[in-house]
Design a protein around this motif. Structure first.
Motif, PDB file in Angstrom:
ATOM      1  N   TYR A   1       0.921  -1.129   0.049  1.00 38.83           N
ATOM      2  CA  TYR A   1       0.014   0.076   0.042  1.00 38.83           C
ATOM      3  C   TYR A   1       0.720   1.371  -0.014  1.00 38.83           C
ATOM      4  CZ  TYR A   1      -3.676  -3.061   1.492  1.00 38.83           C
ATOM      5  OH  TYR A   1      -4.448  -4.183   1.611  1.00 38.83           O
ATOM      6  N   LYS A   2       0.658   2.362  -0.927  1.00 37.46           N
ATOM      7  CA  LYS A   2       1.123   3.363  -0.753  1.00 37.46           C
ATOM      8  C   LYS A   2       0.329   4.452  -0.083  1.00 37.46           C
ATOM      9  CE  LYS A   2       3.719   4.986  -4.244  1.00 37.46           C
ATOM     10  NZ  LYS A   2       3.823   5.735  -5.661  1.00 37.46           N
ATOM     11  N   ILE A   3       0.586   4.822   0.871  1.00 39.98           N
ATOM     12  CA  ILE A   3      -0.307   6.061   1.792  1.00 39.98           C
ATOM     13  C   ILE A   3       0.475   7.174   1.910  1.00 39.98           C
ATOM     14  CG2 ILE A   3      -1.372   6.304   4.085  1.00 39.98           C
ATOM     15  CD1 ILE A   3      -0.770   3.125   4.328  1.00 39.98           C
ATOM     16  N   LEU A   4      -0.267   8.207   1.663  1.00 39.97           N
ATOM     17  CA  LEU A   4       0.256   9.712   1.783  1.00 39.97           C
ATOM     18  C   LEU A   4       0.211  10.155   3.229  1.00 39.97           C
ATOM     19  CD1 LEU A   4      -1.229  11.522  -1.557  1.00 39.97           C
ATOM     20  CD2 LEU A   4       1.147  10.844  -0.851  1.00 39.97           C
ATOM     21  N   VAL A   5       1.255  10.451   3.757  1.00 42.90           N
ATOM     22  CA  VAL A   5       1.286  10.826   5.264  1.00 42.90           C
ATOM     23  C   VAL A   5       2.019  12.070   5.433  1.00 42.90           C
ATOM     24  CG1 VAL A   5       0.948   8.599   6.133  1.00 42.90           C
ATOM     25  CG2 VAL A   5       3.195   9.243   5.904  1.00 42.90           C
ATOM     26  N   GLU A   6       1.739  12.876   6.628  1.00 41.16           N
ATOM     27  CA  GLU A   6       2.528  13.747   6.934  1.00 41.16           C
ATOM     28  C   GLU A   6       4.054  13.041   7.783  1.00 41.16           C
ATOM     29  OE1 GLU A   6       0.313  16.214   9.632  1.00 41.16           O
ATOM     30  OE2 GLU A   6      -1.036  16.725   8.173  1.00 41.16           O
ATOM     31  N   PRO A   7       5.322  13.829   7.461  1.00 43.31           N
ATOM     32  CA  PRO A   7       6.364  13.290   7.919  1.00 43.31           C
ATOM     33  C   PRO A   7       6.166  12.730   9.535  1.00 43.31           C
ATOM     34  CG  PRO A   7       6.857  15.219   6.610  1.00 43.31           C
ATOM     35  CD  PRO A   7       5.289  15.241   6.790  1.00 43.31           C
ATOM     36  N   GLU A   8       5.738  13.637  10.327  1.00 45.73           N
ATOM     37  CA  GLU A   8       5.561  13.244  11.735  1.00 45.73           C
ATOM     38  C   GLU A   8       4.535  12.252  12.163  1.00 45.73           C
ATOM     39  OE1 GLU A   8       2.912  16.580  10.960  1.00 45.73           O
ATOM     40  OE2 GLU A   8       4.945  16.421  10.442  1.00 45.73           O
ATOM     41  N   THR A   9       3.882  11.714  11.090  1.00 41.50           N
ATOM     42  CA  THR A   9       2.893  10.470  11.079  1.00 41.50           C
ATOM     43  C   THR A   9       3.692   9.090  10.569  1.00 41.50           C
ATOM     44  OG1 THR A   9       1.177  12.108  10.951  1.00 41.50           O
ATOM     45  CG2 THR A   9       0.581   9.678  10.594  1.00 41.50           C
ATOM     46  N   GLU A  10       4.431   9.447   9.823  1.00 39.30           N
ATOM     47  CA  GLU A  10       5.241   8.209   9.177  1.00 39.30           C
ATOM     48  C   GLU A  10       5.526   7.284  10.074  1.00 39.30           C
ATOM     49  OE1 GLU A  10       9.071   6.803   6.297  1.00 39.30           O
ATOM     50  OE2 GLU A  10       8.536   9.128   6.602  1.00 39.30           O
ATOM     51  N   VAL A  11       5.931   7.418  11.145  1.00 45.75           N
ATOM     52  CA  VAL A  11       6.527   6.334  12.000  1.00 45.75           C
ATOM     53  C   VAL A  11       5.281   5.689  12.777  1.00 45.75           C
ATOM     54  CG1 VAL A  11       6.707   7.796  14.284  1.00 45.75           C
ATOM     55  CG2 VAL A  11       7.893   5.720  14.211  1.00 45.75           C
ATOM     56  N   PHE A  12       4.097   6.266  12.988  1.00 45.49           N
ATOM     57  CA  PHE A  12       3.029   5.453  13.496  1.00 45.49           C
ATOM     58  C   PHE A  12       2.229   4.627  12.396  1.00 45.49           C
ATOM     59  CE2 PHE A  12       3.252   9.808  15.812  1.00 45.49           C
ATOM     60  CZ  PHE A  12       3.540   9.158  16.995  1.00 45.49           C
ATOM     61  N   VAL A  13       2.482   5.084  11.178  1.00 43.41           N
ATOM     62  CA  VAL A  13       1.853   4.037   9.980  1.00 43.41           C
ATOM     63  C   VAL A  13       2.545   3.102   9.640  1.00 43.41           C
ATOM     64  CG1 VAL A  13       1.562   4.442   7.430  1.00 43.41           C
ATOM     65  CG2 VAL A  13       0.953   6.301   8.875  1.00 43.41           C
ATOM     66  N   ARG A  14       3.928   3.155   9.990  1.00 44.79           N
ATOM     67  CA  ARG A  14       4.926   2.020   9.430  1.00 44.79           C
ATOM     68  C   ARG A  14       4.677   0.940  10.940  1.00 44.79           C
ATOM     69  NH1 ARG A  14       8.145   2.131   5.534  1.00 44.79           N
ATOM     70  NH2 ARG A  14       8.649   4.225   4.650  1.00 44.79           N
ATOM     71  N   ASN A  15       4.495   1.614  12.245  1.00 42.05           N
ATOM     72  CA  ASN A  15       4.227   0.800  13.331  1.00 42.05           C
ATOM     73  C   ASN A  15       3.056  -0.164  13.283  1.00 42.05           C
ATOM     74  OD1 ASN A  15       6.610   1.458  14.535  1.00 42.05           O
ATOM     75  ND2 ASN A  15       6.062   2.828  16.045  1.00 42.05           N
ATOM     76  N   ALA A  16       2.068   0.788  12.839  1.00 48.31           N
ATOM     77  CA  ALA A  16       0.729   0.079  12.707  1.00 48.31           C
ATOM     78  C   ALA A  16       0.627  -0.935  11.760  1.00 48.31           C
ATOM     79  CB  ALA A  16      -0.467   1.344  12.191  1.00 48.31           C
ATOM     80  N   ALA A  17       1.217  -0.622  10.535  1.00 48.92           N
ATOM     81  CA  ALA A  17       1.333  -1.775   9.452  1.00 48.92           C
ATOM     82  C   ALA A  17       2.245  -3.104  10.064  1.00 48.92           C
ATOM     83  CB  ALA A  17       1.885  -1.248   8.129  1.00 48.92           C
ATOM     84  N   GLU A  18       3.278  -2.823  10.829  1.00 46.01           N
ATOM     85  CA  GLU A  18       4.003  -3.847  11.342  1.00 46.01           C
ATOM     86  C   GLU A  18       3.106  -4.831  12.337  1.00 46.01           C
ATOM     87  OE1 GLU A  18       7.859  -4.346  14.069  1.00 46.01           O
ATOM     88  OE2 GLU A  18       7.937  -2.992  12.690  1.00 46.01           O
ATOM     89  N   ARG A  19       2.346  -4.072  13.068  1.00 46.43           N
ATOM     90  CA  ARG A  19       1.564  -4.595  14.281  1.00 46.43           C
ATOM     91  C   ARG A  19       0.311  -5.356  13.783  1.00 46.43           C
ATOM     92  NH1 ARG A  19       1.095  -7.720  18.067  1.00 46.43           N
ATOM     93  NH2 ARG A  19      -0.668  -7.433  19.728  1.00 46.43           N
ATOM     94  N   MET A  20      -0.013  -4.548  12.894  1.00 42.97           N
ATOM     95  CA  MET A  20      -1.233  -5.325  11.944  1.00 42.97           C
ATOM     96  C   MET A  20      -0.909  -6.707  11.405  1.00 42.97           C
ATOM     97  SD  MET A  20      -4.018  -3.652   8.996  1.00 42.97           S
ATOM     98  CE  MET A  20      -5.216  -3.523  10.448  1.00 42.97           C
ATOM     99  N   GLN A  21       0.354  -6.762  10.711  1.00 43.91           N
ATOM    100  CA  GLN A  21       0.766  -7.956  10.173  1.00 43.91           C
ATOM    101  C   GLN A  21       1.123  -9.096  11.384  1.00 43.91           C
ATOM    102  OE1 GLN A  21       1.226  -9.003   6.991  1.00 43.91           O
ATOM    103  NE2 GLN A  21       1.470 -10.718   7.906  1.00 43.91           N
ATOM    104  N   GLN A  22       1.635  -8.673  12.323  1.00 39.69           N
ATOM    105  CA  GLN A  22       1.738  -9.507  13.534  1.00 39.69           C
ATOM    106  C   GLN A  22       0.328 -10.136  13.942  1.00 39.69           C
ATOM    107  OE1 GLN A  22       3.564  -6.787  16.221  1.00 39.69           O
ATOM    108  NE2 GLN A  22       5.669  -7.219  15.528  1.00 39.69           N
ATOM    109  N   LEU A  23      -0.504  -9.276  14.084  1.00 37.55           N
ATOM    110  CA  LEU A  23      -1.664  -9.654  14.387  1.00 37.55           C
ATOM    111  C   LEU A  23      -2.386 -10.698  13.435  1.00 37.55           C
ATOM    112  CD1 LEU A  23      -3.224  -6.502  15.863  1.00 37.55           C
ATOM    113  CD2 LEU A  23      -2.760  -8.417  17.298  1.00 37.55           C
ATOM    114  N   LEU A  24      -2.234 -10.528  12.289  1.00 45.73           N
ATOM    115  CA  LEU A  24      -2.734 -11.510  11.386  1.00 45.73           C
ATOM    116  C   LEU A  24      -1.914 -12.763  11.196  1.00 45.73           C
ATOM    117  CD1 LEU A  24      -2.850  -9.166   8.142  1.00 45.73           C
ATOM    118  CD2 LEU A  24      -4.623 -10.225   8.991  1.00 45.73           C
ATOM    119  N   ASP A  25      -0.609 -12.696  11.398  1.00 51.10           N
ATOM    120  CA  ASP A  25       0.130 -13.859  11.678  1.00 51.10           C
ATOM    121  C   ASP A  25      -0.142 -14.676  12.866  1.00 51.10           C
ATOM    122  OD1 ASP A  25       1.514 -13.220   9.570  1.00 51.10           O
ATOM    123  OD2 ASP A  25       3.491 -12.338  10.624  1.00 51.10           O
TER     124      ASP A  25
END
Length: 97
Positions: free
Chosen positions: A20-44
């Motif tokens: 997924y390509k998501i447009l984010v403000e620079p200060e939000t990027e870390v939260f988006v990456r952490n959310a994607a990583e956590r979501m993948q962990q939960l899916l697993d």
């Protein structure tokens, strides 16, 4: 006078094998990456529990997320009320001295 717009930039994340390509403000990027990583962990984790249906897994993740949000909101409100009561108590002590 021009106002300064916050520049969004694309962030690529991968969840359940889909990029997924998501447009984010620079200060939000870390939260988006952490959310994607956590979501993948939960899916697993759900897959290990035998939930292979992606729709069902995403529904469970969304539902659990909302429950946690509501719980956190309630805890935040309770904390605010407690702090307000303490401030009033301290104000009473200071003004009566």
């Amino acid at each position: 006078m021009p106002t300064s717009a916050i520049e969004e930039r694309p962030v690529n994340v991968k969840i359940a094998g889909i990029s997924y390509k998501i447009l984010v403000e620079p200060e939000t990027e870390v939260f988006v990456r952490n959310a994607a990583e956590r979501m993948q962990q939960l899916l697993d984790e759900l897959k290990e529990e035998g939930i292979d249906n992606p729709g069902e897994a995403m529904m469970r993740i969304a539902f659990d997320g909302l429950v946690n949000k509501f719980r956190s909101d309630q805890q935040g409100q309770q904390l605010q009320q407690m702090l307000y009561k303490r401030i009033v108590q301290l104000d009473n002590v200071v003004t009566s001295a």
